[in-house]
Design a protein around this motif. Structure first.
Motif, PDB file in Angstrom:
ATOM      1  N   LEU A  91       0.853  -1.174   0.000  1.00 31.44           N
ATOM      2  CA  LEU A  91       0.000   0.000   0.000  1.00 31.44           C
ATOM      3  C   LEU A  91       0.886   1.219   0.000  1.00 31.44           C
ATOM      4  CD1 LEU A  91      -2.618  -0.971   2.671  1.00 31.44           C
ATOM      5  CD2 LEU A  91      -2.923  -0.847   0.216  1.00 31.44           C
ATOM      6  N   SER A  92       0.608   2.146  -0.892  1.00 31.77           N
ATOM      7  CA  SER A  92       1.497   3.305  -0.914  1.00 31.77           C
ATOM      8  C   SER A  92       0.740   4.622  -0.874  1.00 31.77           C
ATOM      9  CB  SER A  92       2.386   3.254  -2.151  1.00 31.77           C
ATOM     10  OG  SER A  92       1.595   3.153  -3.302  1.00 31.77           O
ATOM     11  N   PRO A  93      -0.069   4.851   0.156  1.00 28.72           N
ATOM     12  CA  PRO A  93      -0.703   6.157   0.246  1.00 28.72           C
ATOM     13  C   PRO A  93       0.197   7.168   0.939  1.00 28.72           C
ATOM     14  CG  PRO A  93      -1.527   4.762   1.989  1.00 28.72           C
ATOM     15  CD  PRO A  93      -0.476   3.973   1.270  1.00 28.72           C
ATOM     16  N   VAL A  94      -0.055   8.445   0.670  1.00 28.19           N
ATOM     17  CA  VAL A  94       0.553   9.495   1.477  1.00 28.19           C
ATOM     18  C   VAL A  94      -0.443   9.734   2.615  1.00 28.19           C
ATOM     19  CG1 VAL A  94       1.507  11.804   1.493  1.00 28.19           C
ATOM     20  CG2 VAL A  94       1.593  10.448  -0.593  1.00 28.19           C
ATOM     21  N   LEU A  95      -0.140   9.210   3.782  1.00 28.08           N
ATOM     22  CA  LEU A  95      -1.128   9.037   4.840  1.00 28.08           C
ATOM     23  C   LEU A  95      -1.808  10.316   5.317  1.00 28.08           C
ATOM     24  CD1 LEU A  95       0.320   6.341   7.229  1.00 28.08           C
ATOM     25  CD2 LEU A  95      -1.638   6.188   5.702  1.00 28.08           C
ATOM     26  N   TYR A  96      -1.040  11.349   5.545  1.00 23.58           N
ATOM     27  CA  TYR A  96      -1.611  12.537   6.165  1.00 23.58           C
ATOM     28  C   TYR A  96      -2.058  13.574   5.137  1.00 23.58           C
ATOM     29  CZ  TYR A  96      -0.431  10.600  10.651  1.00 23.58           C
ATOM     30  OH  TYR A  96      -0.381   9.785  11.746  1.00 23.58           O
ATOM     31  N   ARG A  97      -2.350  13.121   3.938  1.00 21.02           N
ATOM     32  CA  ARG A  97      -2.922  14.006   2.926  1.00 21.02           C
ATOM     33  C   ARG A  97      -4.302  13.483   2.530  1.00 21.02           C
ATOM     34  NH1 ARG A  97      -1.002  18.365   3.753  1.00 21.02           N
ATOM     35  NH2 ARG A  97      -1.626  19.176   1.733  1.00 21.02           N
ATOM     36  N   LEU A 141      -8.601  12.680   5.156  1.00 20.37           N
ATOM     37  CA  LEU A 141      -7.206  12.250   5.157  1.00 20.37           C
ATOM     38  C   LEU A 141      -7.140  10.730   4.977  1.00 20.37           C
ATOM     39  CD1 LEU A 141      -5.443  14.299   7.980  1.00 20.37           C
ATOM     40  CD2 LEU A 141      -5.791  14.864   5.588  1.00 20.37           C
ATOM     41  N   ASN A 144      -7.332   8.273   7.946  1.00 21.21           N
ATOM     42  CA  ASN A 144      -8.597   7.965   8.601  1.00 21.21           C
ATOM     43  C   ASN A 144      -9.385   6.842   7.919  1.00 21.21           C
ATOM     44  OD1 ASN A 144      -8.193   9.934  10.555  1.00 21.21           O
ATOM     45  ND2 ASN A 144      -9.026  11.527   9.250  1.00 21.21           N
TER      46      ASN A 144
END
Lengths: 514, 328
Positions: A91-97, A141, A144
């Motif tokens: 999984l490659s999300p930018v977490l806090y965006r 975000l 969440n």
């Protein structure tokens, strides 16, 4: 132009890493509008080939033709331009965006001043999310979201490139049933639009139901491409492991001993409530349920990683309070975590250190210094006993295959000689051959009189290995059933979705008391 | 429902530190009437402008999961270059005796060029050799400082043209020029971070460098640009510092990188990357300068001030980590 020319043709692809020849003259083609499965054990070269295709790796030899044009020396950004996109396994999300910035990362819509057009980004995101039926505000975000929803966003992103070829690397491994169905619908729709898909998965059932052709990889070679309708599951497995599959689940009923672990009315403030069960020596208790049912949190709470809000735990008949994992280990418990990378391996450290790390106490000499010779001996014993494939004890664990990494972690816990062993998704992301070996180990441990508590999302695994099955639904126990021949996947799914609930009355009583 | 929660979390993270700032200001105003004068407030803002500007760039650097230890040295290097090009023809010890008196824009551009160049070197090293930012900028710290000493023979450069006096002590509509420059840089950096692709990619590089890479973001170019911008801001701070003192000396701004990092950190920018705001950097810088100013007015010895500052930084980060832990 020749109509028979496939969309993608990879010819004689070679890729080597220091010490490893990962791809050996691999040929691979994908036709227009085809869903093409790529299967093989971990380390067989599937992901390496895909990384060559998407431009993350440069092949050492061979050529790639896409839409009849030779493509070479390109970056990931250029691959996206050609019309090749990829859903990555990690999984490659930018977490806090926000979701929307993740969706349009690298191609944010701009207004006429060259600034990012947030409104347009929002609207385009709504469209894309609607297409995959994900009801989330694009401004939420990423952090969440549940893991399954994050994965759906990744899928949405890959689709939104309008690529001609989409590579899906284990796209369903984190999805719940509902989302998985959604994914298959999407794949169907894409296929009808003429989009080609390369589908990598360990779940062979899935492949049979949605793919047209399958290519099997073994040891960096393409060992065969075939219409999926012409092969049986067993044939595919035999191609993957290079020998016929005899017995997947070597379950032997062990002699049951005393109750080692007794959990009574255990609750967690947020994740689960009123869970009671006992596990005997020699017993394998399977814990089943959908993602988010609270299974992992339950065993983490017993192991002292999370505070319980109510309930009691008895170990060997004695009431205990477990506040930290150290205390749990002291009581003879072990815990194999779900996420190898995040909470299991020390990636850059050697196999020996990875095994010995909680066990150094038993390798001290008279001066209380670590006796490295004894450590080496102890680790070597385990490496031989459970057949960990590693060039040496000092090899950094990150260079081993997933299955072998998992065996190293099992060895770590076996060395502590626990009586009660928690296994959280013990075979996630590892190949069929290694799975069978892990099952054999689990069976052997139960036979030695250990209690095993195994959380798993794979129903065949639960049905194949457990003596009893505890099923959870949204933080509640809906059933604890004896695993007989009559128990089916369907039955467990009914418990897991809460349509069958043996404890509905107790829940009511609990609420009255609460 | 999710949207509401999103805003609520934002509120806590945004306004927690602001509450601290307001408490400090109110408390000081009650205890010491001399604190609550316009002059003192402008003084506080002016004092915070130099490291405040550094903190803006540092925010970008830290969001991208990096660090820049060299900004104090780059500031000093830029300052002495600016001063050397801006001495009056009547100055007693001119660094370049034959240089004609130049318009003030020349020394300014000289300082910005030097700052930017240092930033390019930092960014280039980090992006193309792969050495950690900590190491690359640690090297630059002593290199830039060394050049500043060589360039000036270790002596202060003073007696500057009046243009500097205006930048340092003049005002625009009653607002001191350093504060004006600070405000402009806040605005520019804010737009840069929130409304440009560059800004979005800063977050992506720090939040998940692999995601950025596979989404087609040129990560190397991003690193180069981030440290270049940091260098440029250090150059601007160098000009402001020179103008404020109407002189420059090579030992200037030692430890300013730490103040900038502290401001950014107090403002909630996370060293694990991907999280941070310009707003936070501004508030963080203000918290530090209000605290320094207040303690000075209260007569607290500067040695003690350092200890308090250190404690504040640690507490701020502990609170910040709690905040993020709650989310998980």
């Amino acid at each position: 132009m020749d109509n028979q020319e496939p969309l993608l043709r990879m010819v004689d692809i070679e890729k080597s890493f220091p010490g490893v020849r990962a791809l050996k003259k691999v040929n691979f083609t994908v036709n227009y509008g085809e869903v093409h499965a790529l299967v093989g054990e971990n380390g067989a070269g599937k992901s390496t080939l895909m990384k060559c295709l998407i431009g993350i790796y440069k092949p050492n030899g061979g050529e790639i033709c896409f839409e009849n044009k030779k493509i070479e020396n390109y970056t990931t950004a250029e691959a996206l331009d050609f019309g090749i996109s990829m859903i990555h396994q990690e999984l490659s999300p930018v977490l806090y965006r926000p979701i929307m910035e993740n969706l349009w990362l690298g191609r944010e819509p701009l207004n006429k001043f060259g600034l990012v057009d947030h409104q347009k980004m929002y609207e385009k995101s709504l469209e894309v999310l609607k297409e995959i039926d994900l009801q989330e505000d694009p401004r939420t975000l990423m952090v969440n979201l549940s893991v399954a929803k994050m994965q759906m966003v990744e899928i949405a992103k890959a689709i939104s490139y309008n690529a001609k070829l989409i590579i899906m690397d284990e796209p369903s491994s984190a999805l719940t049933e509902h989302e998985e169905k959604k994914l298959f619908e999407i794949i169907h729709r894409l296929k009808n639009k003429g989009t080609s898909i390369i589908y990598i998965s360990h779940r062979l059932q899935e492949i049979v139901s949605i793919c047209d052709r399958v290519t099997v990889f073994r040891d960096g070679e393409n060992v065969g491409t075939e219409e999926i309708s012409k092969l049986t599951l067993d044939q595919i497995i035999a191609m993957m492991i290079g020998r016929p599959m005899t017995e997947m689940y070597p379950k032997v009923k062990a002699e049951l001993g005393d109750v080692l672990l007794d959990v009574r009315h255990l609750s967690h403030r947020k994740f689960f409530r009123n869970i009671s069960f006992q596990v005997r020596a020699g017993e394998v208790l399977g814990i089943s349920g959908l993602v988010g049912a609270g299974r992992t949190q339950l065993i983490e709470t017993i192991f002292g990683m999370r505070p319980k809000s109510e309930g009691e735990i008895y170990v060997r008949g004695k009431k205990v309070e477990i506040n930290t994992p150290q205390e749990a280990i002291g009581l003879g418990m072990g815990f194999l975590t779900e996420d190898r990378r995040a909470t299991g391996v020390f990636a850059v450290l050697g196999v020996d250190t990875n095994i010995a790390i909680p066990n150094y106490d038993r390798f001290l000499n008279s001066l209380k210094l670590v006796d490295q010779r004894a450590v080496d001996q102890g680790c070597a014993d385990f490496v031989n006993k459970i057949q960990i494939k590693t060039p040496s004890l000092k090899q950094a664990i990150q260079h081993l295959s997933g299955g072998n990494q998992q065996k190293v972690l099992l060895a770590r816990w076996l060395m502590t000689e626990p009586d009660i062993l928690f296994l959280d998704e013990p075979t996630r992301g590892i190949d069929v051959g290694a799975k069978a070996e892990i099952y054999k180990l689990i069976s052997a441990l139960a036979n030695q009189g250990k209690s095993i508590i195994m959380v798993s999302s794979e129903l065949p695994e639960i049905l194949g290995m457990a003596d009893r099955i505890l099923v959870m639904h949204e933080g509640r126990m809906t059933g604890i059933i004896e695993n007989t021949a009559e128990v089916t996947q369907d039955l467990i799914m009914h418990y897991a979705t809460g349509t069958v609930d043996d404890f509905a009355d107790m829940e009511l009583m609990g609420e009255v008391h609460g | 429902m999710d949207k509401k929660q999103f805003n609520f979390q934002n509120m806590i993270s945004k306004y927690g530190i602001v509450a601290v700032l307001i408490l400090m200001i109110v408390g000081m105003s009650i205890v010491k009437p001399s604190f609550r004068t316009i002059t003192n407030f402008l003084n506080i803002l002016t004092q915070s402008s130099i490291y405040g500007i550094l903190a803006l760039g540092m925010t970008l650097v830290i969001i991208s999961k990096g660090i820049d230890l060299s900004v104090g040295s780059i500031l000093a290097m830029s300052a002495v270059v600016a001063a050397s090009l801006g001495q009056t023809s009547t100055a007693t010890s001119r660094l370049f005796p034959n240089l004609p008196e130049l318009p003030v824009i020349v020394p300014i551009l000289g300082a910005l060029a030097i700052g930017t160049l240092c930033g390019v070197i930092n960014g280039g090293l980090i992006a193309f050799t792969g050495i950690p930012a900590f190491i690359a900028t640690l090297g630059m710290t002593t290199i830039a400082r060394g050049f500043a000493y060589i360039y000036t023979n270790g002596k202060p450069v003073s007696t500057l043209i009046p243009g500097f006096r205006f930048i340092g002590q003049g005002n625009f509509l009653g607002v001191p020029m350093p504060v004006v420059i600070y405000l402009v840089m806040i605005l520019i950096t804010w737009v840069l971070l929130n409304n440009t692709r560059f800004g979005k990619h800063v977050y992506a590089v720090g939040g998940n460098i692999n995601a950025a890479e596979v989404s087609g973001v040129n990560v190397k170019k991003m690193l180069l640009l981030i440290y270049t911008y940091m260098g440029l801001l250090a150059g601007i701070s160098g000009v402001v510092a020179t103008a404020r003192m109407v002189s420059a000396q090579p030992g200037l701004a030692v430890g300013y990188e730490l103040t900038a990092i502290a401001s950014t950190t107090i403002g909630g920018t996370s060293h694990s990357g991907g999280i941070g705001t310009i707003w936070g950097a501004v508030v963080g810088a203000l918290v530090l300068s209000v605290m320094r100013n207040g303690m000075t007015i209260l007569g607290i010895h500067s040695y003690w001030q350092q200890i308090v500052e250190g404690l504040v930084i640690i507490v701020a980060v502990i609170l910040d980590m709690r905040k993020n832990a709650r989310k998980a």
